[in-house]
Structure formats: C-alpha cells, structure tokens
Motif scaffolding. Structure first.
Motif, mmCIF file in Angstrom:
data_model
loop_
_atom_site.group_PDB
_atom_site.id
_atom_site.type_symbol
_atom_site.label_atom_id
_atom_site.label_comp_id
_atom_site.label_asym_id
_atom_site.label_seq_id
_atom_site.Cartn_x
_atom_site.Cartn_y
_atom_site.Cartn_z
ATOM 1 N N SER A 187 0.831 -1.207 0.000
ATOM 2 C CA SER A 187 0.000 0.000 0.000
ATOM 3 C C SER A 187 0.863 1.254 0.000
ATOM 4 N N GLN A 188 2.182 1.058 0.118
ATOM 5 C CA GLN A 188 3.109 2.193 0.135
ATOM 6 C C GLN A 188 4.509 1.665 -0.198
ATOM 7 N N THR A 189 5.342 2.536 -0.713
ATOM 8 C CA THR A 189 6.708 2.108 -1.026
ATOM 9 C C THR A 189 7.607 2.136 0.211
ATOM 10 N N SER A 190 7.054 2.510 1.373
ATOM 11 C CA SER A 190 7.860 2.509 2.600
ATOM 12 C C SER A 190 8.389 1.109 2.909
ATOM 13 N N THR A 191 7.743 0.093 2.343
ATOM 14 C CA THR A 191 8.227 -1.293 2.492
ATOM 15 C C THR A 191 9.693 -1.408 2.089
ATOM 16 N N TYR A 213 -0.843 0.008 -4.168
ATOM 17 C CA TYR A 213 -2.248 -0.328 -4.417
ATOM 18 C C TYR A 213 -3.085 -0.069 -3.181
ATOM 19 N N ARG A 214 -4.213 0.599 -3.385
ATOM 20 C CA ARG A 214 -5.151 0.830 -2.276
ATOM 21 C C ARG A 214 -6.569 0.769 -2.819
ATOM 22 N N PRO A 215 -7.502 0.216 -2.040
ATOM 23 C CA PRO A 215 -8.888 0.151 -2.534
ATOM 24 C C PRO A 215 -9.567 1.518 -2.460
ATOM 25 N N ASP A 216 -8.912 2.544 -2.986
ATOM 26 C CA ASP A 216 -9.508 3.887 -3.035
ATOM 27 C C ASP A 216 -10.435 3.963 -4.246
ATOM 28 N N THR A 217 -11.545 4.664 -4.091
ATOM 29 C CA THR A 217 -12.434 4.885 -5.235
ATOM 30 C C THR A 217 -11.759 5.885 -6.168
ATOM 31 N N HIS A 222 -7.473 10.474 -7.090
ATOM 32 C CA HIS A 222 -7.185 9.156 -6.508
ATOM 33 C C HIS A 222 -7.359 8.061 -7.543
ATOM 34 N N TYR A 223 -6.506 7.039 -7.421
ATOM 35 C CA TYR A 223 -6.627 5.874 -8.283
ATOM 36 C C TYR A 223 -6.237 4.658 -7.444
ATOM 37 N N PRO A 224 -6.846 3.499 -7.668
ATOM 38 C CA PRO A 224 -6.521 2.343 -6.812
ATOM 39 C C PRO A 224 -5.098 1.817 -7.008
ATOM 40 N N MET A 225 -4.480 2.158 -8.118
ATOM 41 C CA MET A 225 -3.072 1.826 -8.337
ATOM 42 C C MET A 225 -2.386 3.131 -8.677
ATOM 43 N N PHE A 226 -1.333 3.461 -7.981
ATOM 44 C CA PHE A 226 -0.602 4.679 -8.312
ATOM 45 C C PHE A 226 0.870 4.471 -7.974
ATOM 46 N N HIS A 227 1.677 5.481 -8.200
ATOM 47 C CA HIS A 227 3.120 5.348 -7.983
ATOM 48 C C HIS A 227 3.578 6.282 -6.863
ATOM 49 N N GLN A 228 4.531 5.813 -6.124
ATOM 50 C CA GLN A 228 5.136 6.661 -5.097
ATOM 51 C C GLN A 228 6.641 6.730 -5.306
ATOM 52 N N MET A 229 7.198 7.860 -4.871
ATOM 53 C CA MET A 229 8.653 7.938 -4.763
ATOM 54 C C MET A 229 8.996 7.973 -3.283
ATOM 55 N N ILE A 286 -0.313 22.393 -2.912
ATOM 56 C CA ILE A 286 -0.723 21.026 -3.223
ATOM 57 C C ILE A 286 0.045 20.045 -2.336
ATOM 58 N N GLU A 287 -0.680 19.085 -1.762
ATOM 59 C CA GLU A 287 -0.014 18.064 -0.948
ATOM 60 C C GLU A 287 0.573 16.994 -1.858
ATOM 61 N N PHE A 288 1.866 16.761 -1.680
ATOM 62 C CA PHE A 288 2.506 15.746 -2.527
ATOM 63 C C PHE A 288 2.842 14.467 -1.780
ATOM 64 N N GLY A 289 2.944 14.560 -0.455
ATOM 65 C CA GLY A 289 3.256 13.338 0.271
ATOM 66 C C GLY A 289 3.601 13.590 1.712
ATOM 67 N N GLY A 290 3.981 12.477 2.349
ATOM 68 C CA GLY A 290 4.346 12.543 3.757
ATOM 69 C C GLY A 290 5.843 12.415 3.929
ATOM 70 N N ALA A 291 6.310 12.845 5.114
ATOM 71 C CA ALA A 291 7.743 12.777 5.387
ATOM 72 C C ALA A 291 7.958 12.865 6.895
ATOM 73 N N PHE A 314 10.708 10.062 3.165
ATOM 74 C CA PHE A 314 9.537 10.738 2.569
ATOM 75 C C PHE A 314 8.906 9.829 1.523
ATOM 76 N N GLY A 315 7.632 10.074 1.257
ATOM 77 C CA GLY A 315 6.919 9.305 0.230
ATOM 78 C C GLY A 315 5.996 10.249 -0.527
ATOM 79 N N LEU A 316 6.276 10.420 -1.827
ATOM 80 C CA LEU A 316 5.511 11.383 -2.634
ATOM 81 C C LEU A 316 4.699 10.656 -3.704
ATOM 82 N N GLU A 319 2.005 10.440 -9.596
ATOM 83 C CA GLU A 319 0.974 10.956 -10.507
ATOM 84 C C GLU A 319 0.686 12.423 -10.216
ATOM 85 N N ARG A 320 0.603 12.745 -8.913
ATOM 86 C CA ARG A 320 0.268 14.131 -8.548
ATOM 87 C C ARG A 320 1.353 15.097 -9.016
ATOM 88 N N LEU A 321 2.607 14.651 -8.926
ATOM 89 C CA LEU A 321 3.717 15.498 -9.393
ATOM 90 C C LEU A 321 3.600 15.734 -10.897
HETATM 91 C C1 FA5 Z 1 2.228 7.362 2.614
HETATM 92 O O1 FA5 Z 1 1.942 6.487 1.793
HETATM 93 C C2 FA5 Z 1 3.504 7.269 3.391
HETATM 94 N N1 FA5 Z 1 4.140 6.005 3.179
HETATM 95 C C3 FA5 Z 1 4.402 8.426 2.989
HETATM 96 C C4 FA5 Z 1 5.602 8.563 3.902
HETATM 97 C C5 FA5 Z 1 6.798 7.972 3.547
HETATM 98 C C6 FA5 Z 1 5.513 9.283 5.108
HETATM 99 C C7 FA5 Z 1 7.899 8.090 4.378
HETATM 100 C C8 FA5 Z 1 6.613 9.407 5.931
HETATM 101 C C9 FA5 Z 1 7.800 8.819 5.557
HETATM 102 P P1 FA5 Z 1 0.137 8.841 2.131
HETATM 103 O O2 FA5 Z 1 -0.846 7.752 2.379
HETATM 104 O O3 FA5 Z 1 -0.227 10.200 2.567
HETATM 105 O O4 FA5 Z 1 1.547 8.490 2.790
HETATM 106 O O5 FA5 Z 1 0.458 8.859 0.564
HETATM 107 C C10 FA5 Z 1 1.496 9.655 0.048
HETATM 108 C C11 FA5 Z 1 1.074 10.340 -1.242
HETATM 109 O O6 FA5 Z 1 0.620 9.392 -2.186
HETATM 110 C C12 FA5 Z 1 -0.099 11.285 -1.113
HETATM 111 O O7 FA5 Z 1 0.302 12.543 -0.631
HETATM 112 C C13 FA5 Z 1 -0.586 11.392 -2.516
HETATM 113 O O8 FA5 Z 1 0.253 12.268 -3.264
HETATM 114 C C14 FA5 Z 1 -0.355 9.998 -3.020
HETATM 115 N N2 FA5 Z 1 -1.588 9.195 -2.993
HETATM 116 C C15 FA5 Z 1 -2.174 8.613 -1.921
HETATM 117 N N3 FA5 Z 1 -3.270 7.919 -2.280
HETATM 118 C C16 FA5 Z 1 -3.377 8.083 -3.618
HETATM 119 C C17 FA5 Z 1 -4.296 7.600 -4.613
HETATM 120 N N4 FA5 Z 1 -5.308 6.791 -4.314
HETATM 121 N N5 FA5 Z 1 -4.092 7.958 -5.899
HETATM 122 C C18 FA5 Z 1 -3.040 8.728 -6.219
HETATM 123 N N6 FA5 Z 1 -2.140 9.210 -5.362
HETATM 124 C C19 FA5 Z 1 -2.304 8.897 -4.063
#
Ligand code: FA5
Length: 345
Positions: A187-191, A213-217, A222-229, A286-291, A314-316, A319-321
């Motif tokens: 559900s996150q690249t923090s893995t 992957y997340r069961p987001d509508t 939002h998309y149920p499959m997206f990419h993180q950095m 615009i929110e890009f991610g958590g850190a 951090f995790g961004l 797609e949003r970028l």
């Molecule tokens: C996380 O996934 C954390 N793992 C980020 C993190 C990493 C925090 C390391 C601290 C340290 P979050 O659930 O907020 O956080 O998702 C991060 C970003 O992914 C969001 O800000 C948003 O840009 C994007 N995102 C989340 N859900 C979706 C979605 N359904 N579709 C597209 N982008 C999404």
C-alpha cells in the motif's frame, strides 16, 4: 494486257497475303503462335512475303517500280501488324498485374506511428535523474508484500486501522509468494525502506519508485493503483532541515525555481515527528506526500542502533507530481490508454 494483268495479279496476291498475315498476327494469343506466324509470313528464307518478292522478277520491267512500291507498302503493313502483336503480348502480363491496386510512387507514404514512454514512466525516469544528482541511488522491492515489510517493521501494529482489510488488497493467493505468510499488494513504497535497511548497514541514501495499491475509489486525484517515490537517508547527523533542503531542491528541480515548500504537522507510525509536504506553485498549495524523521522503532526493527543512527524518509505521489507539472486535472487520464491523451507527452 498480259503485262498489266501480271501487275494486277501481283497486287491482288500481295493484298491477300497482307490480309491473311494481319489476321494471323492479330489473332495470335501466345508468343509461340506469334512466332509461328512470323516464320510463316516474314521468315527470311521460306517466308511467304519472301516468296512474293521473288514473283516480282516475272513482272515486266516497266511495271516493276509500281510493283516494288506496292510490295514495300504491304511489307510495311505486315511488319507493323507483327510489331503491334508483339507489343500486345509483351504487355499482357503487366495488364494482369494492373488488376491489383496500382502503385503510385508519388503518393505520400503512411508514416510509421512511433510509440513513446508513458508519461508516468517518463516522470519516474526524470525523478530518478534528479534524485541521482542529489546522491540517492535507486532501490527496488516486490509489489506483493508480507505484513512484516508493509506494516510490522514500519511500527504499524496488528490493531492499527491502517491494516484494515477494507483499506488494503490482501491476497488469498499470495501465501505461496510470501512463504506462507499473509500477503497483500503493497500500500506504500515505505516497504522498501525496511528491505534496504535489512540488507545493508548505514549509511543509506536511496529512493524507490514503484507501484502501490489501495482500494480507493477512483476520482480526479485518486486511483486504486498509483506510484510513489520513497526516499530514505540514514546517517549519524541528520536533521529535519536536511529533509526540507532535499525536498526543496527536488521541488525546484522538477517544477521550477518559483516553487515554495511547506511542512504541516502530521502523523505516520514510522516517522517522528511527521509532516505533510506541500508545494506552492502557480498560486496553489498542493499536498505531494508525507515525510519525517525515521522512528527509532523502525531502526530497531531492522537492527540499526537508534542511539547512533538517525535519518529522514519521505513518500511522494508520482501521478500528482506529473499532473502538477503538465496541468493535468484528472488522474484517470493516465490509465484510460487513450493515445490522444498519451501522445502529448
Ligand atoms: C504514505 O503512503 C507514506 N508512506 C508516505 C511517507 C513515507 C511518510 C515516508 C513518511 C515517511 P500517504 O498515504 O499520505 O503516505 O500517501 C502519500 C502520497 O501518495 C499522497 O500525498 C498522494 O500524493 C499519493 N496518494 C495517496 N493515495 C493516492 C491515490 N489513491 N491515488 C493517487 N495518489 C495517491
């Protein structure tokens, strides 16, 4: 009278010969038939025209010029009939080919449609490039994960709501891939933070770009499959100022010099303190991610000494970028596979 009759006979004989020869050449349907007719009428030794020419010797001298003239006319007539027949037969195979579509070399060709990389793939490559210049190397991990890497080691205990089956894609069939453990689509690249730290001692300076992957509508953002950095830096002296500098450098490299960055307090189980990172660009935040700073519990889980090592992560959302950069207003456009959209990038 006898003399003039002889000329008249000769002429009549020539005319009959011409008629017969022209008919034979005109009706020749094959090259063999035409050659047979040529030998018969125009043959140099036994040809009938040759024989007629010999008959000229019997004509009175005074009539010979007229006979010779007539002979030449007939000879020409027969030869041209032969030539026409030769050309007709030579053209025949071409006529057959012409029944197909005609080839016109002047018509402009159909250009090849050259494919290109998907905009998200292009973005992933560019982000790797930018972070590479800041000294981050690329790490990778599996998309089918176990609960240890997706939750446990990231300080997300069993009772934590983030592990709710309604918020994750648990896989009944993943047991084989994860050695009998419960599996899920990450559900996150923090893995990958955990996987990297399990493999190597500090210092660490990596990014991971991949699908989650997340069961987001699905909606516009939002998309149920997206990419993180994901980014992770572990060393002995690291502060939040370093985190902010890296994210600011990243933001200005990707979006431009006029980008501002802001941290809002937040919560993630694997960072302490935690923030949401917002970028200000084009009049909008615009929110890009958590850190945040990596939680000591995470360092302990992978066997790092939290008294000695410290770091940020951090995790961004990729797609949003990309959307921000190109002014794309609906995330769903990326995955409709409409070439009219895709070929603009
Ligand atoms: C996380 O996934 C954390 N793992 C980020 C993190 C990493 C925090 C390391 C601290 C340290 P979050 O659930 O907020 O956080 O998702 C991060 C970003 O992914 C969001 O800000 C948003 O840009 C994007 N995102 C989340 N859900 C979706 C979605 N359904 N579709 C597209 N982008 C999404």
């Amino acid at each position: 009278m006898g003399k003039s009759m002889a000329l008249a006979d000769f002429t009549k004989q020539l005319d009959a010969l011409a008629t017969e020869a022209v008919r034979a050449f005109d009706s020749a349907a094959t090259a063999e038939a035409l050659e047979g007719a040529r030998v018969e009428f125009l043959g140099a030794k036994q040809g009938r025209l040759k024989a007629a020419q010999k008959g000229m010797g019997t004509i009175d001298k005074s009539d010979r010029p007229a006979a010779g003239k007539r002979f030449n006319e007939v000879k020409e007539q027969i030869e041209s009939a032969f030539k026409a027949a030769s050309e007709r037969l030579a053209a025949a195979p071409v006529a057959a080919v012409k029944q197909g579509p005609q080839f016109d070399p002047t018509v402009p060709g159909t250009p090849f449609r050259i494919g290109r990389l998907h905009p998200i793939t292009q973005t992933v490559e560019e982000l790797k490039d930018i972070m590479g210049r800041l000294g981050f190397s690329v790490a990778d991990g599996p998309e089918v994960e176990d609960e240890w890497h997706n939750f446990e080691a990231l300080n997300i205990p069993r009772e934590h709501p983030a592990r709710d089956p309604l918020d994750n894609f648990y896989l009944a069939t993943a047991a084989a891939a994860t050695g009998g453990k419960t599996g899920l689509l990450r559900s996150q690249t923090s893995t990958v933070q955990i996987r990297v730290m399990e493999q190597a001692p500090p210092p660490v300076r990596i990014i991971c770009l991949g699908r989650v992957y997340r069961p987001d509508t699905a909606d516009a953002t939002h998309y149920p499959m997206f990419h993180q950095m994901e980014g992770l830096l572990i060393d002995t002296q690291v502060t939040m100022a370093d985190l902010k500098s890296v994210l600011r450098l990243f933001a200005t490299s990707y979006l431009g010099r006029d980008v501002h960055i802001r941290f809002r307090p937040s919560f993630f189980p694997f960072t302490e303190p935690s923030v949401e990172a917002d970028f200000h660009w084009d009049g909008q935040w615009i929110e890009f991610g958590g850190a945040g700073m990596v939680d000591p519990n995470v360092l302990k889980a992978v066997g790092y000494d939290p008294e000695k090592y410290i770091g940020f992560a951090f995790g961004l959302g990729v797609e949003r970028l990309c959307m921000r950069r190109h002014g794309i207003t609906d995330i769903r456009e990326f995955y409709k596979n409409d070439v009219r959209f895709l070929h603009q990038f």
